[in-house]
Write a protein that holds these residues in place. Structure first.
Motif, mmCIF file in Angstrom:
data_model
loop_
_atom_site.group_PDB
_atom_site.id
_atom_site.type_symbol
_atom_site.label_atom_id
_atom_site.label_comp_id
_atom_site.label_asym_id
_atom_site.label_seq_id
_atom_site.Cartn_x
_atom_site.Cartn_y
_atom_site.Cartn_z
ATOM 1 N N GLU A 230 -18.145 -15.573 32.219
ATOM 2 C CA GLU A 230 -19.014 -14.808 31.320
ATOM 3 C C GLU A 230 -19.326 -13.453 31.945
ATOM 4 O OE1 GLU A 230 -22.637 -15.865 28.304
ATOM 5 O OE2 GLU A 230 -22.390 -17.066 30.102
ATOM 6 N N GLY A 231 -19.123 -12.385 31.171
ATOM 7 C CA GLY A 231 -19.397 -11.035 31.657
ATOM 8 C C GLY A 231 -18.326 -10.456 32.564
ATOM 9 N N ALA A 232 -17.185 -11.124 32.671
ATOM 10 C CA ALA A 232 -16.126 -10.668 33.577
ATOM 11 C C ALA A 232 -15.343 -9.469 33.044
ATOM 12 C CB ALA A 232 -15.157 -11.815 33.884
ATOM 13 N N TRP A 233 -15.352 -9.261 31.729
ATOM 14 C CA TRP A 233 -14.545 -8.202 31.125
ATOM 15 C C TRP A 233 -15.363 -7.355 30.172
ATOM 16 C CZ3 TRP A 233 -12.854 -13.444 30.793
ATOM 17 C CH2 TRP A 233 -11.946 -13.800 31.797
ATOM 18 N N ASP A 234 -14.937 -6.103 30.015
ATOM 19 C CA ASP A 234 -15.576 -5.191 29.067
ATOM 20 C C ASP A 234 -14.996 -5.339 27.668
ATOM 21 O OD1 ASP A 234 -17.203 -3.923 31.066
ATOM 22 O OD2 ASP A 234 -15.382 -2.899 31.754
ATOM 23 N N GLU A 235 -13.710 -5.663 27.597
ATOM 24 C CA GLU A 235 -13.081 -5.865 26.287
ATOM 25 C C GLU A 235 -11.794 -6.660 26.412
ATOM 26 O OE1 GLU A 235 -12.978 -1.735 25.223
ATOM 27 O OE2 GLU A 235 -10.838 -1.598 25.680
ATOM 28 N N ILE A 236 -11.368 -7.158 25.257
ATOM 29 C CA ILE A 236 -10.136 -7.945 25.162
ATOM 30 C C ILE A 236 -9.108 -7.085 24.427
ATOM 31 C CG2 ILE A 236 -9.078 -10.057 24.275
ATOM 32 C CD1 ILE A 236 -11.977 -11.256 24.245
ATOM 33 N N VAL A 237 -7.918 -6.973 25.000
ATOM 34 C CA VAL A 237 -6.850 -6.163 24.408
ATOM 35 C C VAL A 237 -5.650 -7.066 24.125
ATOM 36 C CG1 VAL A 237 -5.236 -4.248 24.791
ATOM 37 C CG2 VAL A 237 -7.611 -4.073 25.607
ATOM 38 N N PRO A 238 -5.263 -7.212 22.850
ATOM 39 C CA PRO A 238 -4.078 -8.014 22.541
ATOM 40 C C PRO A 238 -2.787 -7.216 22.739
ATOM 41 C CG PRO A 238 -5.093 -7.242 20.513
ATOM 42 C CD PRO A 238 -5.959 -6.745 21.644
ATOM 43 N N VAL A 239 -1.732 -7.917 23.117
ATOM 44 C CA VAL A 239 -0.403 -7.309 23.162
ATOM 45 C C VAL A 239 -0.022 -6.967 21.716
ATOM 46 C CG1 VAL A 239 2.054 -7.798 23.551
ATOM 47 C CG2 VAL A 239 0.353 -8.449 25.274
ATOM 48 N N PRO A 240 0.367 -5.728 21.450
ATOM 49 C CA PRO A 240 0.662 -5.348 20.062
ATOM 50 C C PRO A 240 2.042 -5.802 19.603
ATOM 51 C CG PRO A 240 0.996 -3.471 21.495
ATOM 52 C CD PRO A 240 0.487 -4.593 22.374
#
Length: 193
Positions: free
Chosen positions: A74-84
């Motif tokens: 929890e709180g480890a990342w600022d955002e999630i980015v999917p492979v496009p």
């Protein structure tokens, strides 16, 4: 019973991190399920990708997100980015399977999903390619989306499945090159070569 992998319990030192050494700056690499041919994970991925079942990807993401919270992420990342996906492929399918997985993770982790990457070249499927062919197939395929800086961000980069890691590494390299503070990798499933 889902064939869970436990890579998130040793995210810095597992068979996935070893597989990607030398292809990208490797930090934490995780997968929710163990991929096996003709197994439940392959069946779920097939439904998700080819049978118009995006809700499967979202639910798997939600479940994995809950496991990540239990493991202390929890709180480890600022955002999630999917492979496009390439826009033509996404239009044909109707959705990006990596993005629906990301949306499920987002629900559990309470982190926004951002389309920070774009696919600038259409590529053949990776399915029947060797590791070297996969690496060559994704060279210079991905770029940072316009007006989406990633400098200083802690990013969870997600895809549907990791086999050789070529696609994930190509995307991670773009994020690292543009100043991301940290890039961790997560997939629905991980399998052999």
């Amino acid at each position: 019973m889902l064939p869970r992998a436990s890579f998130h319990l040793r995210p810095f030192d597992n068979e996935l991190t070893s597989k990607l050494q030398g292809l990208t700056q490797v930090n934490q690499v995780m997968a929710f399920l163990r991929f096996s041919k003709k197994g439940q994970s392959q069946h779920l991925l097939h439904l998700l990708k080819y049978r118009n079942k995006p809700e499967i990807g979202e639910e798997l993401g939600r479940l994995f997100g809950l496991e990540l919270i239990q493991a202390g992420f929890e709180g480890a990342w600022d955002e999630i980015v999917p492979v496009p996906l390439h826009p033509l492929k996404e239009k044909r399918r109707g959705y990006n399977q990596s993005e629906v997985f990301a949306l499920g993770l987002s629900k559990s982790l309470k982190i926004n999903v951002k389309r920070r990457l774009v696919r600038v070249k259409f590529t053949d499927t990776q399915t029947n390619k060797s590791r070297i062919e996969r690496l060559e197939n994704v060279e210079e395929v991905f770029a940072l989306a316009e007006n989406f800086p990633v400098s200083g961000l802690r990013i969870l980069l997600v895809d549907d499945v990791i086999t050789t890691g070529a696609t994930l590494c190509a995307c991670a390299n773009v994020l690292w090159a543009n100043g991301a503070k940290n890039v961790d990798l997560a997939t629905i499933a991980a399998g052999g070569q």
